[in-house]
Design a protein around this motif. Structure first.
Motif, PDB file in Angstrom:
ATOM      1  N   MET A  46       0.780  -1.283  -0.022  1.00 44.32           N
ATOM      2  CA  MET A  46      -0.031   0.030   0.002  1.00 44.32           C
ATOM      3  C   MET A  46       0.899   1.085   0.035  1.00 44.32           C
ATOM      4  N   SER A  47       0.647   2.317  -0.857  1.00 44.33           N
ATOM      5  CA  SER A  47       1.426   3.525  -0.927  1.00 44.33           C
ATOM      6  C   SER A  47       1.219   4.257   0.343  1.00 44.33           C
ATOM      7  N   ASN A  48       2.275   5.300   0.569  1.00 49.13           N
ATOM      8  CA  ASN A  48       2.105   6.170   1.748  1.00 49.13           C
ATOM      9  C   ASN A  48       0.806   6.900   1.706  1.00 49.13           C
ATOM     10  N   LEU A  49       0.377   7.216   0.424  1.00 46.16           N
ATOM     11  CA  LEU A  49      -0.936   8.175   0.454  1.00 46.16           C
ATOM     12  C   LEU A  49      -2.272   7.085   0.726  1.00 46.16           C
ATOM     13  N   GLY A  50      -2.041   5.814   0.117  1.00 42.90           N
ATOM     14  CA  GLY A  50      -3.063   5.031   0.547  1.00 42.90           C
ATOM     15  C   GLY A  50      -3.227   4.704   2.233  1.00 42.90           C
ATOM     16  N   LYS A  51      -2.161   4.694   2.899  1.00 52.13           N
ATOM     17  CA  LYS A  51      -2.047   4.443   4.268  1.00 52.13           C
ATOM     18  C   LYS A  51      -2.435   5.603   4.977  1.00 52.13           C
ATOM     19  N   LYS A  52      -2.273   6.997   4.499  1.00 50.39           N
ATOM     20  CA  LYS A  52      -2.766   8.281   4.953  1.00 50.39           C
ATOM     21  C   LYS A  52      -4.125   8.160   5.146  1.00 50.39           C
ATOM     22  N   ARG A  53      -4.869   7.796   3.733  1.00 51.26           N
ATOM     23  CA  ARG A  53      -6.150   7.831   3.687  1.00 51.26           C
ATOM     24  C   ARG A  53      -6.860   6.765   4.504  1.00 51.26           C
ATOM     25  N   LEU A  54      -6.309   5.682   4.662  1.00 54.98           N
ATOM     26  CA  LEU A  54      -6.862   4.700   5.561  1.00 54.98           C
ATOM     27  C   LEU A  54      -6.983   5.172   7.120  1.00 54.98           C
ATOM     28  N   GLU A  55      -5.909   5.845   7.603  1.00 57.55           N
ATOM     29  CA  GLU A  55      -5.879   6.153   8.786  1.00 57.55           C
ATOM     30  C   GLU A  55      -7.035   7.416   8.939  1.00 57.55           C
ATOM     31  N   VAL A  56      -7.008   8.450   7.755  1.00 58.00           N
ATOM     32  CA  VAL A  56      -8.034   9.300   8.066  1.00 58.00           C
ATOM     33  C   VAL A  56      -9.375   8.713   8.031  1.00 58.00           C
ATOM     34  N   VAL A  57      -9.785   7.828   7.155  1.00 53.40           N
ATOM     35  CA  VAL A  57     -11.251   7.029   7.376  1.00 53.40           C
ATOM     36  C   VAL A  57     -11.253   6.539   8.606  1.00 53.40           C
ATOM     37  N   LEU A  58     -10.393   5.915   9.261  1.00 51.45           N
ATOM     38  CA  LEU A  58     -10.553   5.351  10.514  1.00 51.45           C
ATOM     39  C   LEU A  58     -10.694   6.438  11.594  1.00 51.45           C
ATOM     40  N   ALA A  59      -9.916   7.424  11.604  1.00 48.03           N
ATOM     41  CA  ALA A  59     -10.201   8.713  12.461  1.00 48.03           C
ATOM     42  C   ALA A  59     -11.486   9.479  12.225  1.00 48.03           C
ATOM     43  N   ILE A  60     -11.956   9.422  11.097  1.00 47.67           N
ATOM     44  CA  ILE A  60     -13.605  10.002  10.866  1.00 47.67           C
ATOM     45  C   ILE A  60     -14.330   8.924  11.336  1.00 47.67           C
ATOM     46  N   ALA A  61     -14.117   7.717  11.179  1.00 48.10           N
ATOM     47  CA  ALA A  61     -15.346   6.852  11.665  1.00 48.10           C
ATOM     48  C   ALA A  61     -15.271   6.924  13.231  1.00 48.10           C
ATOM     49  N   THR A  62     -14.219   6.790  13.779  1.00 45.91           N
ATOM     50  CA  THR A  62     -14.016   6.910  15.331  1.00 45.91           C
ATOM     51  C   THR A  62     -14.679   8.204  15.860  1.00 45.91           C
ATOM     52  N   TYR A  63     -14.463   9.324  15.328  1.00 37.32           N
ATOM     53  CA  TYR A  63     -14.921  10.664  15.779  1.00 37.32           C
ATOM     54  C   TYR A  63     -16.393  10.748  15.772  1.00 37.32           C
ATOM     55  N   SER A  64     -16.913  10.227  14.372  1.00 38.06           N
ATOM     56  CA  SER A  64     -18.111  10.334  13.845  1.00 38.06           C
ATOM     57  C   SER A  64     -19.235   9.493  14.916  1.00 38.06           C
ATOM     58  N   ILE A  65     -18.566   8.356  15.248  1.00 44.40           N
ATOM     59  CA  ILE A  65     -19.290   7.354  16.181  1.00 44.40           C
ATOM     60  C   ILE A  65     -19.404   7.947  17.510  1.00 44.40           C
ATOM     61  N   GLY A  66     -18.190   8.623  17.923  1.00 46.46           N
ATOM     62  CA  GLY A  66     -18.257   9.129  19.282  1.00 46.46           C
ATOM     63  C   GLY A  66     -19.332  10.159  19.364  1.00 46.46           C
ATOM     64  N   ASN A  67     -19.041  11.057  18.158  1.00 45.69           N
ATOM     65  CA  ASN A  67     -20.098  12.233  18.461  1.00 45.69           C
ATOM     66  C   ASN A  67     -21.637  11.749  18.209  1.00 45.69           C
ATOM     67  N   GLY A  68     -21.884  10.794  17.586  1.00 45.21           N
ATOM     68  CA  GLY A  68     -23.268  10.158  17.299  1.00 45.21           C
ATOM     69  C   GLY A  68     -23.758   9.625  18.748  1.00 45.21           C
ATOM     70  N   THR A  69     -22.727   8.937  19.224  1.00 44.28           N
ATOM     71  CA  THR A  69     -23.131   8.196  20.697  1.00 44.28           C
ATOM     72  C   THR A  69     -23.441   9.411  21.712  1.00 44.28           C
ATOM     73  N   ALA A  70     -22.457  10.282  21.639  1.00 49.46           N
ATOM     74  CA  ALA A  70     -22.765  11.413  22.620  1.00 49.46           C
ATOM     75  C   ALA A  70     -23.923  12.186  22.411  1.00 49.46           C
ATOM     76  N   SER A  71     -24.340  12.304  21.052  1.00 55.17           N
ATOM     77  CA  SER A  71     -25.611  12.776  20.746  1.00 55.17           C
ATOM     78  C   SER A  71     -26.960  12.326  21.084  1.00 55.17           C
ATOM     79  N   ALA A  72     -26.727  10.915  21.112  1.00 58.10           N
ATOM     80  CA  ALA A  72     -27.825   9.921  21.343  1.00 58.10           C
ATOM     81  C   ALA A  72     -28.203  10.131  22.810  1.00 58.10           C
ATOM     82  N   ALA A  73     -27.226  10.191  23.909  1.00 56.90           N
ATOM     83  CA  ALA A  73     -27.440  10.548  25.266  1.00 56.90           C
ATOM     84  C   ALA A  73     -28.502  11.590  25.645  1.00 56.90           C
ATOM     85  N   PRO A  74     -29.665  11.159  26.082  1.00 56.17           N
ATOM     86  CA  PRO A  74     -30.745  12.078  26.368  1.00 56.17           C
ATOM     87  C   PRO A  74     -30.284  13.169  27.494  1.00 56.17           C
TER      88      PRO A  74
END
Length: 141
Positions: free
Chosen positions: A1-29
């Motif tokens: 995997m190229s350096n750019l490919g690794k960066k893109r994968l890391e970014v996708v994982l970071a976005i997923a992590t933060y998005s799920i965290g924000n969604g979970t926090a928003s769901a809390a009443p």
């Protein structure tokens, strides 16, 4: 995997992590406390944006770097993006407040909306960072 490919994968994982965290926090009443919660979630979004930047460029965003980017993007884009972000956070807060009245179904809807909004803004930022990285570091094909 190229350096750019690794960066893109890391970014996708970071976005997923933060998005799920924000969604979970928003769901809390939290009846009547949505605006302060959105402020905390905004801080989380800022951390996500800086994480994405750091993945691509291995440096922290500085005031100078931010000002250079804003000048490059233009004030009109900045105003439109800032307005869209504020409107999205306000809308999310209102939806979450209403969702608190609906119980579990409402909380699920709030989580989906918050996750989607966070992911959308993060993906836009990631595309911008990816474009800058590709311009600065031409890849061998």
């Amino acid at each position: 995997m190229s350096n750019l490919g690794k960066k893109r994968l890391e970014v996708v994982l970071a976005i997923a992590t933060y998005s799920i965290g924000n969604g979970t926090a928003s769901a809390a009443p939290t009846p009547g406390v949505e605006i302060p919660k959105q402020i905390v979630l905004t801080a989380s979004d800022v951390a996500m944006f800086t994480t994405i930047w750091k993945i691509y460029f291995h440096e922290d965003l500085s005031n100078k770097g931010i000002l250079e980017m804003l000048a490059e993007l233009g004030l009109v884009t900045l105003a439109a993006t800032g307005t869209a972000y504020i409107v999205s956070k306000t809308t999310t807060a209102i939806v979450c407040e209403i969702a608190d009245w609906l119980g579990a179904v409402g909380w699920g809807v709030a989580a989906v909306i918050a996750t989607s909004i966070t992911g959308l803004f993060a993906a836009s930022w990631a595309v911008y960072c990816d474009r800058l990285y590709c311009e600065k570091e031409p890849q061998l094909i």
